[in-house]
Design a protein around this motif. Structure first.
Motif, PDB file in Angstrom:
ATOM      1  N   GLU A  47       0.877  -1.176   0.021  1.00  0.00           N
ATOM      2  CA  GLU A  47      -0.080   0.020   0.162  1.00  0.00           C
ATOM      3  C   GLU A  47       0.747   1.400  -0.085  1.00  0.00           C
ATOM      4  O   GLU A  47       0.272   2.540  -0.610  1.00  0.00           O
ATOM      5  N   GLY A  48       2.110   1.300   0.451  1.00  0.00           N
ATOM      6  CA  GLY A  48       2.944   2.425   0.797  1.00  0.00           C
ATOM      7  C   GLY A  48       2.759   2.914   2.147  1.00  0.00           C
ATOM      8  O   GLY A  48       2.097   2.059   2.989  1.00  0.00           O
ATOM      9  N   PRO A  49       3.491   3.762   2.769  1.00  0.00           N
ATOM     10  CA  PRO A  49       3.231   4.240   3.946  1.00  0.00           C
ATOM     11  C   PRO A  49       1.657   4.303   4.487  1.00  0.00           C
ATOM     12  O   PRO A  49       0.861   4.969   3.841  1.00  0.00           O
ATOM     13  N   MET A  50       1.773   3.784   5.698  1.00  0.00           N
ATOM     14  CA  MET A  50       0.311   3.679   6.452  1.00  0.00           C
ATOM     15  C   MET A  50       0.326   4.417   7.731  1.00  0.00           C
ATOM     16  O   MET A  50       1.168   3.961   8.559  1.00  0.00           O
ATOM     17  N   SER A  51      -0.648   4.722   8.215  1.00  0.00           N
ATOM     18  CA  SER A  51      -0.759   5.251   9.698  1.00  0.00           C
ATOM     19  C   SER A  51      -1.386   4.211  10.369  1.00  0.00           C
ATOM     20  O   SER A  51      -2.005   3.296   9.963  1.00  0.00           O
ATOM     21  N   ILE A  52      -1.591   4.638  12.002  1.00  0.00           N
ATOM     22  CA  ILE A  52      -2.093   3.533  12.740  1.00  0.00           C
ATOM     23  C   ILE A  52      -3.543   3.354  12.365  1.00  0.00           C
ATOM     24  O   ILE A  52      -3.968   2.286  12.269  1.00  0.00           O
ATOM     25  N   GLY A  53      -4.189   4.545  12.186  1.00  0.00           N
ATOM     26  CA  GLY A  53      -5.712   4.617  11.612  1.00  0.00           C
ATOM     27  C   GLY A  53      -5.974   3.633  10.476  1.00  0.00           C
ATOM     28  O   GLY A  53      -6.698   3.042  10.475  1.00  0.00           O
ATOM     29  N   GLN A  54      -4.825   3.743   9.688  1.00  0.00           N
ATOM     30  CA  GLN A  54      -5.058   3.083   8.281  1.00  0.00           C
ATOM     31  C   GLN A  54      -4.767   1.715   8.480  1.00  0.00           C
ATOM     32  O   GLN A  54      -5.619   0.834   7.805  1.00  0.00           O
ATOM     33  N   LEU A  55      -3.999   1.345   9.153  1.00  0.00           N
ATOM     34  CA  LEU A  55      -3.724  -0.078   9.757  1.00  0.00           C
ATOM     35  C   LEU A  55      -4.739  -0.711  10.057  1.00  0.00           C
ATOM     36  O   LEU A  55      -5.186  -1.840  10.355  1.00  0.00           O
ATOM     37  N   SER A  56      -5.347   0.047  11.250  1.00  0.00           N
ATOM     38  CA  SER A  56      -6.442  -0.308  12.271  1.00  0.00           C
ATOM     39  C   SER A  56      -7.745  -0.759  10.966  1.00  0.00           C
ATOM     40  O   SER A  56      -8.275  -1.524  11.140  1.00  0.00           O
ATOM     41  N   ASP A  57      -7.941   0.092  10.133  1.00  0.00           N
ATOM     42  CA  ASP A  57      -9.064  -0.036   9.208  1.00  0.00           C
ATOM     43  C   ASP A  57      -8.634  -1.175   8.261  1.00  0.00           C
ATOM     44  O   ASP A  57      -9.722  -2.009   8.049  1.00  0.00           O
ATOM     45  N   ALA A  58      -7.344  -1.534   7.800  1.00  0.00           N
ATOM     46  CA  ALA A  58      -7.155  -2.619   6.832  1.00  0.00           C
ATOM     47  C   ALA A  58      -7.030  -3.982   7.699  1.00  0.00           C
ATOM     48  O   ALA A  58      -7.346  -4.717   7.103  1.00  0.00           O
ATOM     49  N   PHE A  59      -6.858  -3.983   8.914  1.00  0.00           N
ATOM     50  CA  PHE A  59      -6.735  -5.449   9.789  1.00  0.00           C
ATOM     51  C   PHE A  59      -7.997  -5.351  10.758  1.00  0.00           C
ATOM     52  O   PHE A  59      -8.092  -6.701  11.098  1.00  0.00           O
ATOM     53  N   GLY A  60      -8.769  -4.512  10.875  1.00  0.00           N
ATOM     54  CA  GLY A  60      -9.861  -4.586  11.838  1.00  0.00           C
ATOM     55  C   GLY A  60      -9.197  -4.693  13.256  1.00  0.00           C
ATOM     56  O   GLY A  60      -9.852  -5.489  14.159  1.00  0.00           O
ATOM     57  N   PRO A  85       3.182  11.622   3.424  1.00  0.00           N
ATOM     58  CA  PRO A  85       3.576  12.090   2.307  1.00  0.00           C
ATOM     59  C   PRO A  85       2.691  12.940   1.596  1.00  0.00           C
ATOM     60  O   PRO A  85       3.032  13.778   0.792  1.00  0.00           O
ATOM     61  N   GLU A  86       1.414  12.826   1.931  1.00  0.00           N
ATOM     62  CA  GLU A  86       0.376  13.699   1.212  1.00  0.00           C
ATOM     63  C   GLU A  86      -0.147  14.949   2.417  1.00  0.00           C
ATOM     64  O   GLU A  86      -1.084  15.416   2.009  1.00  0.00           O
ATOM     65  N   GLY A  87       0.521  15.248   3.309  1.00  0.00           N
ATOM     66  CA  GLY A  87       0.495  16.293   4.063  1.00  0.00           C
ATOM     67  C   GLY A  87      -0.547  16.213   5.224  1.00  0.00           C
ATOM     68  O   GLY A  87      -0.939  17.229   5.928  1.00  0.00           O
ATOM     69  N   GLY A  88      -0.856  14.931   5.444  1.00  0.00           N
ATOM     70  CA  GLY A  88      -1.865  14.763   6.583  1.00  0.00           C
ATOM     71  C   GLY A  88      -1.274  15.053   7.954  1.00  0.00           C
ATOM     72  O   GLY A  88      -0.017  15.141   7.833  1.00  0.00           O
ATOM     73  N   ARG A  94       6.654   3.532   7.117  1.00  0.00           N
ATOM     74  CA  ARG A  94       7.450   2.914   6.126  1.00  0.00           C
ATOM     75  C   ARG A  94       8.347   1.806   6.238  1.00  0.00           C
ATOM     76  O   ARG A  94       8.949   2.092   7.101  1.00  0.00           O
ATOM     77  N   VAL A  95       8.232   0.847   5.332  1.00  0.00           N
ATOM     78  CA  VAL A  95       9.300  -0.336   5.427  1.00  0.00           C
ATOM     79  C   VAL A  95      10.702   0.218   5.353  1.00  0.00           C
ATOM     80  O   VAL A  95      10.897   1.088   4.183  1.00  0.00           O
ATOM     81  N   THR A  96      11.615  -0.091   6.200  1.00  0.00           N
ATOM     82  CA  THR A  96      12.827   0.227   5.861  1.00  0.00           C
ATOM     83  C   THR A  96      13.589  -0.830   4.895  1.00  0.00           C
ATOM     84  O   THR A  96      12.996  -1.808   4.680  1.00  0.00           O
ATOM     85  N   ALA A  97      14.895  -0.410   4.388  1.00  0.00           N
ATOM     86  CA  ALA A  97      15.677  -1.427   3.601  1.00  0.00           C
ATOM     87  C   ALA A  97      15.916  -2.649   4.378  1.00  0.00           C
ATOM     88  O   ALA A  97      15.695  -3.908   3.667  1.00  0.00           O
ATOM     89  N   GLU A  98      15.866  -2.782   5.640  1.00  0.00           N
ATOM     90  CA  GLU A  98      16.135  -3.883   6.414  1.00  0.00           C
ATOM     91  C   GLU A  98      14.970  -4.638   6.634  1.00  0.00           C
ATOM     92  O   GLU A  98      14.808  -5.726   6.326  1.00  0.00           O
ATOM     93  N   GLY A  99      13.819  -3.895   6.737  1.00  0.00           N
ATOM     94  CA  GLY A  99      12.395  -4.670   6.666  1.00  0.00           C
ATOM     95  C   GLY A  99      12.328  -5.340   5.481  1.00  0.00           C
ATOM     96  O   GLY A  99      11.644  -6.580   5.566  1.00  0.00           O
TER      97      GLY A  99
END
Length: 151
Positions: A47-60, A85-88, A94-99
């Motif tokens: 998905e690209g970078p996600m907030s806690i709220g977006q993760l909560s919505d995605a996973f319930g 990145p969208e100014g919110g 965001r996943v790191t290179a190690e991740g």
């Protein structure tokens, strides 16, 4: 066990057991990912970078659960927090290179294990199983209202 749906229930239970027992997972700092990190990293990468709220919505899942999981991933260097990145207002993960490296390693180990399981299947049987599994998951996602992004 006379209905096909009973057989599906039983076999998905057994599959869950096998996956849990045989999937590479974190054991004493050997660099393997635990199940939650594997799933979260996979979703954030898709998905690209996600907030806690977006993760909560995605996973319930509730925010406190995700805060614990993402905090562990931050400590392990698998993700980093960045401004939206969208100014919110909310910061995003965001996943790191190690991740990404560790996710790729984990996924490759999983694929090698699956290839052993289906070694004596025909390519057509493997493709048919993959298609049925995708359809099965899409049905669950449709009922749940939380579709998983696919490549």
């Amino acid at each position: 066990m006379d209905k096909p749906t009973h057989l599906i229930e039983f076999e998905t239970m057994v599959l869950g057991r096998h996956i849990y027992l045989n999937t590479p997972r974190s054991r004493g700092g050997d660099g393997r990912l635990d199940r939650s990190a594997y799933i979260l990293l996979s979703r954030i990468l898709m998905e690209g970078p996600m907030s806690i709220g977006q993760l909560s919505d995605a996973f319930g899942l509730d925010a406190s659960t995700l805060n614990r999981q993402t905090a562990a991933m931050l400590r392990a260097g698998l993700v980093e927090r960045i401004p939206d990145p969208e100014g919110g207002i909310a910061r995003k993960f965001r996943v790191t290179a190690e991740g990404e490296r560790r996710l790729d390693t984990h996924r490759a180990e999983s694929v090698r294990g699956l290839e052993k399981v289906v070694a004596d299947w025909t390519p057509e049987e493997v493709a048919a199983f993959a298609a049925y599994l995708k359809r099965f998951n899409a049905g669950i996602e449709h009922l749940d209202g939380r579709p998983w992004p696919r490549p």
